[in-house]
Scaffold this active site. Sequence first.
Site, PDB file in Angstrom:
ATOM      1  CB  CYS A   1      -4.308  -2.063  -1.470  1.00 36.18           C
ATOM      2  SG  CYS A   1      -2.573  -1.639  -0.727  1.00 36.18           S
TER       3      CYS A   1
ATOM      4  CG  HIS B   1       1.200  -3.369  -2.535  1.00 34.54           C
ATOM      5  ND1 HIS B   1      -0.075  -2.839  -1.803  1.00 34.54           N
ATOM      6  CD2 HIS B   1       0.958  -4.258  -3.724  1.00 34.54           C
ATOM      7  CE1 HIS B   1      -1.259  -4.232  -2.790  1.00 34.54           C
ATOM      8  NE2 HIS B   1       0.069  -5.101  -3.535  1.00 34.54           N
TER       9      HIS B   1
END
Length: 434
Positions: A51, A112
Site C-alpha cells: 500500500c 497512509h
Amino acid sequence: MTNFVFILADDLGYADLGCYGGRAPEISPALDRMAAQGMRFTHAYSNSPVCSPTRFALITGRYQYRLRGAAEEPLTGKFRGSTTVGLPPEHPTLPSQLKAAGYQTALVGKWHLGYPPHFGPHKSGYEHHFGPLSGGVSYFTHLDRGGDVDLVEDGEPANHQGAYLTDLLSDRAVNFVNARSADRQPFLLSLHYTAPHWPWETRHGRAVPEITGSTLGHLHGGSIHTYHQMIREMDEGIGRLLDALDAGGLGEDTLVVFTSDNGGERFSDNWPLVGGKMDLTEGGIRVPCIARWPKSITPGGVSAQHHMTMDWTATMMAAAGVVADTAYPTDGVALQPALADAGHAFARPMYWRMKHREQRALRDGRWKYLKVDEHEYLFDVETDERERANLAGREPARLAAMREAWKVWDRSMEPIPDDAAVSLMYGVADMPQR
C-alpha cells in the site's frame, strides 16, 4: 483548465471488475460504464505490491525508493511522532504543484503517508482532507489497529461513528464536485477508498464480534460474498460521483482515473495472473485501470500500453501545463500518446524491488525479469501472463542483460535501510503459491 479525479481502490484484484472478466460481473456497473465511456488498460501496474509505497510514488511522481518513509509497510500507529517515516513536507507533490498553479486540492479517504505533527495531507499540498490517516480502520467505528479512532477532517477528529466509511467518502467526494460545479475553480480530487481492504464489513453487515484494536486484521472473518458487496458499495459511490461531474457540466474536461494501489488479497480474483499482494508476480502488481476524459479519450478503447501508478502523476501535470520541480525530477512518463490512440504503444521499462522475500523485477517490452530469494525467472508476459514458462535457460543473454539493467537502476536508488521492516500481510497458509 482540465480537472482531475484520481480514484484509488485498496487491494482490488486484477479481475474483480466485470469489465476485466470478473466472475461476478454485476458488482461493478458504474466502473464498467466508465470503461465503456473511456479507456481500459490491460497492462497497468502499481508501483508496489503493497500500500504505502505505491502512494508515495503517486503523490510524488517518483520511484518510492527515493524516500525513507516508503521503505516501511505498513505505516502503523507505532510511527506516530516519527520524524523520519513519512512524506517530507518539503518534497514537491502532485497536489502542491497543482495548488501553486491555481487548483483546488482535496484528499477524500486514506492518507497512509505518515502521522502528524510532522507529516500529513495539509503539509503536502492538500487544502482539504477527510478520511483515515492509517492503513486499515473499521468501517463503522473507524478504529485503527491500536484501538484509536482514526477519522479526521482537516486535521481534527471527526465523529461519524456508526456511519459506513465507504459511503462517507463517496458523499464527501460528491459534495466536493458539486461545490466546484458552482465556483468553477479547477481541481484535483484524490478519492482514496479503503474498500475492499479488510476488515470485511458491508453497509448492512457489521463484523461480529465488533472489530476493535488488535482484533482488526485481515484473517478475521470475511467471505467472497462480503468482499463482492464491498466492491458494489464502492462502485455505487463512484457512479454517483461520475453523475455529479456530468450534471455539473464538468465531465467533458475532467480526467478521471480509477485503479488499485496493489494486487488483490485473500478474496480477490486475479485470474489469469499468479500471486497477489506482497508479491512481484503479476498478481501482486498488475491492476485494473480505467481512464475517462471525454475531451481527449475516444470511448470504448482498450490499451495494452504498460505503465505504472506514477505515470498518471506525470500525465496530470502535463495536462495542467505544470513542469516538475527541477530538484525533484519525475520518474513517471506522461501517457497522452496512449490516451489519444488506444493502439499506440511506446517503450516503458519498469522496475521494482521488495525487501519481503528479497524480490526484484523488471518489465521491458514483453519481457519480465523476476528474482525471488535466489531463484531467477524470465517470462514473456504477453504470451505467458501466468508466469509458468521460465525462459531463463533458453534466453541466457537476455536474462543477463535484464539482470544487469536492474542492477544499474537499483544503484540509482537509495539503499533499503537495514532497520526497515515489512510486516507480512498474509499468514503462511495464505502466501501465494507458485
